[in-house]
Enzyme design. Structure first.
Site, PDB file in Angstrom:
ATOM      1  N   CYS A  30     -21.058  19.967  16.953  1.00 42.38           N
ATOM      2  CA  CYS A  30     -22.266  19.524  17.647  1.00 42.38           C
ATOM      3  C   CYS A  30     -22.158  19.819  19.142  1.00 42.38           C
ATOM      4  O   CYS A  30     -21.249  19.317  19.807  1.00 42.38           O
ATOM      5  CB  CYS A  30     -22.487  18.030  17.427  1.00 42.38           C
ATOM      6  SG  CYS A  30     -23.849  17.348  18.392  1.00 42.38           S
ATOM      7  N   LYS A  57     -24.642   9.641   6.539  1.00 42.81           N
ATOM      8  CA  LYS A  57     -24.014   8.805   7.566  1.00 42.81           C
ATOM      9  C   LYS A  57     -23.495   7.495   6.987  1.00 42.81           C
ATOM     10  O   LYS A  57     -24.189   6.857   6.185  1.00 42.81           O
ATOM     11  CB  LYS A  57     -25.026   8.526   8.676  1.00 42.81           C
ATOM     12  CG  LYS A  57     -25.483   9.790   9.384  1.00 42.81           C
ATOM     13  CD  LYS A  57     -26.753   9.565  10.175  1.00 42.81           C
ATOM     14  CE  LYS A  57     -27.288  10.886  10.717  1.00 42.81           C
ATOM     15  NZ  LYS A  57     -28.625  10.758  11.327  1.00 42.81           N
ATOM     16  N   VAL A  70     -24.854  11.595  17.093  1.00 44.05           N
ATOM     17  CA  VAL A  70     -23.646  11.768  17.889  1.00 44.05           C
ATOM     18  C   VAL A  70     -24.024  12.592  19.110  1.00 44.05           C
ATOM     19  O   VAL A  70     -24.977  13.376  19.061  1.00 44.05           O
ATOM     20  CB  VAL A  70     -22.526  12.462  17.086  1.00 44.05           C
ATOM     21  CG1 VAL A  70     -22.081  11.597  15.921  1.00 44.05           C
ATOM     22  CG2 VAL A  70     -22.942  13.843  16.578  1.00 44.05           C
ATOM     23  N   GLU A  83     -26.109   8.799  23.233  1.00 40.19           N
ATOM     24  CA  GLU A  83     -26.857   9.858  23.927  1.00 40.19           C
ATOM     25  C   GLU A  83     -25.913  10.564  24.903  1.00 40.19           C
ATOM     26  O   GLU A  83     -25.291   9.941  25.759  1.00 40.19           O
ATOM     27  CB  GLU A  83     -28.093   9.349  24.661  1.00 40.19           C
ATOM     28  CG  GLU A  83     -29.168   8.786  23.745  1.00 40.19           C
ATOM     29  CD  GLU A  83     -29.842   9.854  22.880  1.00 40.19           C
ATOM     30  OE1 GLU A  83     -29.826  11.047  23.243  1.00 40.19           O
ATOM     31  OE2 GLU A  83     -30.389   9.483  21.829  1.00 40.19           O
ATOM     32  N   SER A  84     -25.825  11.888  24.781  1.00 36.87           N
ATOM     33  CA  SER A  84     -24.774  12.624  25.500  1.00 36.87           C
ATOM     34  C   SER A  84     -24.811  12.450  27.024  1.00 36.87           C
ATOM     35  O   SER A  84     -23.760  12.162  27.620  1.00 36.87           O
ATOM     36  CB  SER A  84     -24.779  14.108  25.119  1.00 36.87           C
ATOM     37  OG  SER A  84     -25.994  14.735  25.430  1.00 36.87           O
TER      38      SER A  84
END
Length: 240
Positions: A30, A57, A70, A83-84
């Site tokens: 990802c 999941k 993710v 949240e990145s």
């Protein structure tokens, strides 16, 4: 418990986060989760990785992160952040070593504005991928991505810096990098030939220790891409 293979629906929940560590909920291929891995590695933060099967999941993961996405990080005290960009900003604030964000409010705002621009670049990659999958003409989306790259190149020319935030790597470079790592696997690396400053930035990023620590090979990216986007059966554990 530390795992490389992914946890799926019905799998037991991992135990407490190890003392002195952050837990990263991730998926190995990802690009958004790679952002958080880059920051963890760049700052020398001790962490364990729990990979998640994004098609099936685990129930316990959905309890921790209702969005089911993710990356997410969990602290020793059970605090969960997801949240990145939010996970990366959190890590930079909580762990003061090797600061990646500027110290001034305007400096931080400039990075967020750059990230907002790049968020409009990301869909271009997937337009090309989708067009290729469907056997459609890719010239339109390729031209669109080329135009975006040209603007990024001109930004570096104007700044006269080695990286987007200055002469050393900052947060914005790590936020952008994962899609550039995948250029070769998307057969798009040649686009950098017409953007010399951006190509030099790419070469400098390839030498960064955090980038090297988080990288997958082009063959691995291609194999995962085929399983996920061509075959429709993503092999999250590819290569393990």
């Amino acid at each position: 418990m530390v795992t490389e293979k992914c946890f799926a629906k019905g799998s037991p929940a991992p135990g407490p986060v190890p003392k002195g560590h952050i837990r990263l909920y991730s998926m190995r291929f990802c690009p958004f989760a790679q952002r958080t891995r880059l920051v963890l590695n760049a700052k020398g933060i001790k962490y364990e990785t729990i990979n998640i099967h994004l098609k099936e999941k685990p129930e316990w993961f959905l309890e921790r992160n209702p969005l089911g996405l993710v990356p997410a990080i969990e602290t020793e005290t059970g605090e969960v952040v997801y949240e990145s960009p939010i996970t990366c900003d959190y890590l930079d604030e909580v762990y003061p070593q090797n600061k990646l964000l500027p110290s001034t409010p305007f400096g931080k705002a400039k990075q967020k504005m750059m990230l907002e621009y790049f968020s409009k670049v990301i869909p271009c990659f997937y337009k090309i991928v989708t067009a290729k999958k469907n056997g459609e003409d890719v010239s339109g989306p390729v031209d669109e991505l080329t135009e975006k790259f040209d603007k990024m190149d001109k930004s570096l020319v104007k700044k006269k810096t080695k990286f987007f935030g200055g002469d050393s790597i900052t947060m914005i470079d790590y936020m952008i990098w994962p899609w550039f790592e995948r250029l070769e696997s998307f057969d798009l690396k040649h686009l950098l030939d017409s953007t010399p400053e951006l190509k030099q930035w790419y070469g400098r990023m390839c030498e960064d220790p955090a980038v090297k620590a988080s990288a997958h090979s082009t063959d691995a990216h291609k194999a995962f891409f085929k399983s996920a986007f061509i075959d429709g059966k993503p092999d999250y554990d590819y290569g393990l």
